[in-house]
Design a protein around this motif. Structure first.
Motif, PDB file in Angstrom:
ATOM      1  N   ILE A 197       6.337  -7.168  -7.122  1.00 12.92           N
ATOM      2  CA  ILE A 197       5.111  -7.069  -6.220  1.00 12.92           C
ATOM      3  C   ILE A 197       3.787  -7.876  -6.956  1.00 12.92           C
ATOM      4  O   ILE A 197       2.944  -8.416  -5.892  1.00 12.92           O
ATOM      5  CB  ILE A 197       4.705  -5.508  -6.337  1.00 12.92           C
ATOM      6  CG1 ILE A 197       5.599  -4.602  -5.441  1.00 12.92           C
ATOM      7  CG2 ILE A 197       3.128  -5.265  -5.871  1.00 12.92           C
ATOM      8  CD1 ILE A 197       5.378  -3.378  -5.637  1.00 12.92           C
ATOM      9  N   ARG A 229       4.635 -13.248  -2.838  1.00 16.15           N
ATOM     10  CA  ARG A 229       4.378 -13.028  -1.756  1.00 16.15           C
ATOM     11  C   ARG A 229       5.378 -12.982  -0.518  1.00 16.15           C
ATOM     12  O   ARG A 229       6.217 -13.849  -0.609  1.00 16.15           O
ATOM     13  CB  ARG A 229       3.206 -14.041  -1.349  1.00 16.15           C
ATOM     14  CG  ARG A 229       1.925 -13.184  -1.175  1.00 16.15           C
ATOM     15  CD  ARG A 229       0.734 -14.205  -0.993  1.00 16.15           C
ATOM     16  NE  ARG A 229      -0.334 -14.351  -2.051  1.00 16.15           N
ATOM     17  CZ  ARG A 229      -0.709 -15.673  -2.414  1.00 16.15           C
ATOM     18  NH1 ARG A 229      -0.499 -16.782  -1.731  1.00 16.15           N
ATOM     19  NH2 ARG A 229      -1.614 -15.468  -3.353  1.00 16.15           N
ATOM     20  N   ARG A 263       5.572  -6.412   1.800  1.00 22.22           N
ATOM     21  CA  ARG A 263       5.288  -5.922   0.463  1.00 22.22           C
ATOM     22  C   ARG A 263       4.382  -4.646   0.422  1.00 22.22           C
ATOM     23  O   ARG A 263       4.739  -3.845  -0.398  1.00 22.22           O
ATOM     24  CB  ARG A 263       4.425  -7.368  -0.316  1.00 22.22           C
ATOM     25  CG  ARG A 263       4.520  -7.178  -1.423  1.00 22.22           C
ATOM     26  CD  ARG A 263       3.974  -8.651  -1.964  1.00 22.22           C
ATOM     27  NE  ARG A 263       2.456  -8.499  -1.347  1.00 22.22           N
ATOM     28  CZ  ARG A 263       1.341  -8.280  -2.465  1.00 22.22           C
ATOM     29  NH1 ARG A 263       1.582  -7.854  -3.424  1.00 22.22           N
ATOM     30  NH2 ARG A 263       0.065  -8.425  -1.896  1.00 22.22           N
ATOM     31  N   THR A 313      -2.013 -10.280  -5.312  1.00 22.23           N
ATOM     32  CA  THR A 313      -0.976 -10.958  -6.022  1.00 22.23           C
ATOM     33  C   THR A 313      -1.618 -11.848  -6.891  1.00 22.23           C
ATOM     34  O   THR A 313      -2.879 -11.909  -7.097  1.00 22.23           O
ATOM     35  CB  THR A 313      -0.062 -11.725  -5.427  1.00 22.23           C
ATOM     36  OG1 THR A 313      -0.608 -12.532  -4.532  1.00 22.23           O
ATOM     37  CG2 THR A 313       1.056 -10.767  -4.664  1.00 22.23           C
ATOM     38  N   PRO A 325      12.761 -11.478  -4.395  1.00 24.60           N
ATOM     39  CA  PRO A 325      11.445 -10.160  -4.513  1.00 24.60           C
ATOM     40  C   PRO A 325      12.513  -9.083  -3.867  1.00 24.60           C
ATOM     41  O   PRO A 325      12.219  -8.024  -4.577  1.00 24.60           O
ATOM     42  CB  PRO A 325      10.534 -10.571  -3.630  1.00 24.60           C
ATOM     43  CG  PRO A 325      10.862 -11.806  -2.755  1.00 24.60           C
ATOM     44  CD  PRO A 325      11.705 -12.461  -3.723  1.00 24.60           C
ATOM     45  N   TYR A 326      13.160  -9.014  -2.876  1.00 21.82           N
ATOM     46  CA  TYR A 326      13.947  -7.880  -2.357  1.00 21.82           C
ATOM     47  C   TYR A 326      15.057  -7.620  -3.185  1.00 21.82           C
ATOM     48  O   TYR A 326      15.162  -6.199  -3.495  1.00 21.82           O
ATOM     49  CB  TYR A 326      14.643  -8.262  -1.062  1.00 21.82           C
ATOM     50  CG  TYR A 326      13.530  -8.737  -0.010  1.00 21.82           C
ATOM     51  CD1 TYR A 326      12.599  -7.784   0.438  1.00 21.82           C
ATOM     52  CD2 TYR A 326      13.361 -10.026   0.383  1.00 21.82           C
ATOM     53  CE1 TYR A 326      11.630  -7.914   1.574  1.00 21.82           C
ATOM     54  CE2 TYR A 326      12.266 -10.446   1.214  1.00 21.82           C
ATOM     55  CZ  TYR A 326      11.699  -9.460   1.930  1.00 21.82           C
ATOM     56  OH  TYR A 326      10.718  -9.574   2.859  1.00 21.82           O
TER      57      TYR A 326
END
Lengths: 282, 294
Positions: free
Chosen positions: A103, A107, A111, B3, B14-15
């Motif tokens: 997180i 990006r 999110r 961020t 990220p997933y």
């Protein structure tokens, strides 16, 4: 400096000593009760001074339990509690470190959506959704297993928030330097971010371990096999199971053994514990 | 939500990082919660053969049910009593410890450890002390002419569970109050002392108002604790009795779901509880954004 009042200080000490005595009293009584032979509790009021039976009582609960009332030996239950607490702690810490990293340092679409999904877990304690959660775990065949004891409890919004907050304070330059040197995201995570977060991890570890060890309702529901009983829930079976009046000397020996590990953790890691508590919740 | 200024770029990473957390949340949190919502609109007949969709009937039945209304009242008394008792004792301890210089750390050590005791264990400990036949407290109360029996008197049982629940929570409140007291600037107190304000007056007009953000925060946390984390205290001791006198909402959900097998009603109760948690959590977060100060 504000005036120094000798009588005031004396009074403050008096209040505190009395207060500490009241706070300690229940545990003192439990320790005392666990050292007496069974006969003491039939005759009138409970004792306030230690008796002679400490070794025997503790040996009985650890190795034999109360087989007639369906309570297994404490040794196994202590081990189960330990495994469950460790699994919950390590599980919580690892999944929240990873998701906080995602997180803060990436990006990507949705999110905010994912952040809200995690946030929702804060609002749904096990106690308020026990029946459907039990059904899910039963359908997955996870009753009477360590997976069933720990996995449903490892999602943690608090830990994710704390790590997110901490990652936001890590200087940008560290990441820039790492990228200039050609480090990928996972290498940066492992070699820079993790070592920096070690104090925070340790502080949360203390809190989570206590949380895991003290789980009560969940193990009560999903374990029917004495193999998987944990100690905190096992006490309830000792108090209500079998005879009308519990065998207090054995119950209290179990209580002392069940309360000791988390208390020791707090006493030995008091600084980390206070840090973990006051920083996660505020 | 921010961020870092500079971020890593990867389409899938990220997933993958979020996956474990999100999967656990979906399976064990979101799905059961939506099930509870769905089941709260259903009713099964006693043989489990037919299930009807009954809209809000489960809810309206609940609010017409004297047992449920009683449980609401009991929960209210219980959480208020627990919150008030443990916060006032903790504040007293924190104010006293804050005066100490050399002995501060040792007193703190003696006061923090009950945090580690599980609610169920706290319940059993106090249950033992208050046991009508062998407990020390009933013995002493008899000396004052009071006949303690939490097996027959609802008031006694309520006092017992409040004490057990509050005892465990003192350490938590104490730590926060102590931290709050230590952050109050000494100069304010000195200024008041020079103006001739007594110790008592200084506390109520300066220290206590400055503590109000922490007091408010702790109040919310304690109410949440008393409403949801005290299942063990009740289950290991009074089991909601005598005559429903300590049957708090969380315990009733469990009883109706697992013992009485009334799934529709239990689900409706779950939904109401979830609504309460949502409200309390929102209040708590609002506080974090904008601190209360007078």
């Amino acid at each position: 400096m504000v005036e120094n009042n000798r009588w005031g200080n004396f009074f403050a000490h008096l209040v505190l000593i009395l207060g500490v005595a009241i706070v300690i009293f229940p545990v003192y009584v439990a320790i005392v009760a666990s050292t007496h032979p069974p006969g003491t509790f039939i005759r009138g009021v409970m004792p306030l001074l230690p008796g002679p039976n400490a070794l025997e009582n503790y040996k009985t609960v650890i190795t034999e339990g109360r087989s007639r009332a369906g309570t297994p030996p404490i040794g196994g239950m202590l081990w189960n509690s330990f495994v469950m607490a460790m699994a919950i702690t390590i599980g919580k810490l690892s999944i929240s470190l990873l998701s906080a990293f995602a997180i803060v340092y990436f990006r990507f679409p949705f999110r905010i959506f994912f952040f809200w999904i995690i946030f929702l877990t804060l609002m749904l304690p096990v106690e308020v959704r026990i029946v459907p959660t039990f059904q899910v775990v039963a359908d997955l065949g996870m009753l009477n297993s360590f997976a069933g004891l720990s996995i449903p409890l490892i999602a943690s919004a608090t830990a994710t928030f704390l790590f997110r907050q901490f990652f936001m304070t890590v200087p940008e330059e560290l990441m820039e330097a790492a990228r200039v040197d050609g480090a990928g995201p996972m290498k940066f995570f492992k070699d820079i971010l993790l070592p920096l977060s070690i104090t925070n991890i340790a502080a949360l570890f203390v809190i989570m371990f206590i949380y895991g060890w003290n789980q009560y309702l969940w193990p009560l529901l999903i374990t029917t096999d004495p193999e998987y009983y944990t100690i905190v829930m096992g006490i309830q079976r000792m108090v209500t199971g079998g005879d009308s009046e519990p065998l207090w000397h054995l119950v209290m020996a179990t209580v002392v053994l069940a309360a000791l590990p988390p208390i020791l953790v707090i006493l030995f890691m008091q600084r980390l514990f206070v840090k973990g508590l006051t920083e996660t919740e505020k | 939500m921010q961020t870092k200024r500079m971020t890593f770029s990867s389409r899938w990473l990220p997933y993958a990082l979020l996956a474990p957390q999100v999967i656990v949340t979906l399976i064990f949190f979101i799905w059961p919660a939506s099930q509870a919502l769905y089941q709260s609109f259903l009713r099964q007949d006693i043989f489990g053969l037919r299930t009807d969709f009954v809209w809000f009937d489960n809810f309206s039945r609940l609010f017409a049910d004297p047992l449920y209304l009683n449980s609401l009242k009991v929960t209210f008394v219980f959480s208020l009593g627990t919150t008030f008792l443990s916060m006032s004792v903790a504040l007293l301890f924190a104010v006293m410890v804050n005066r100490m210089i050399r002995s501060r750390d040792s007193y703190t050590t003696f006061l923090v450890w009950p945090y580690a005791v599980a609610p169920a264990i706290a319940g059993v400990l106090w249950w033992f002390i208050f046991n009508p036949s062998i407990g020390i407290m009933p013995y002493m109360l008899k000396g004052f002419g009071y006949d303690w029996n939490h097996r027959s008197s609802g008031t006694d049982a309520m006092i017992l569970v409040i004490i057990a629940a509050a005892w465990k929570q003192i350490s938590y409140n104490f730590l926060f109050f102590l931290a709050g007291l230590q952050s109050i600037p000494q100069s304010l107190i000195e200024a008041a002392a020079i103006d001739g304000a007594s110790r008592f007056k200084r506390f109520w007009t300066i220290v206590f108002p400055l503590l109000s953000p922490i007091t408010f925060f702790l109040m919310v946390v304690n109410i949440v604790y008393a409403m949801f984390d005290t299942f063990g205290v009740i289950h290991a001791t009074t089991e909601g009795g005598p005559a429903q006198a300590t049957n708090i909402l969380v315990y009733k959900v469990y009883r109706d779901g697992f013992v009485n097998l009334n799934l529709g009603s239990s689900a409706a109760q779950s939904v109401i509880l979830m609504a309460i948690v949502v409200v309390l959590t929102v209040i708590q977060f609002r506080y974090i954004e904008r601190r209360v100060n007078y």
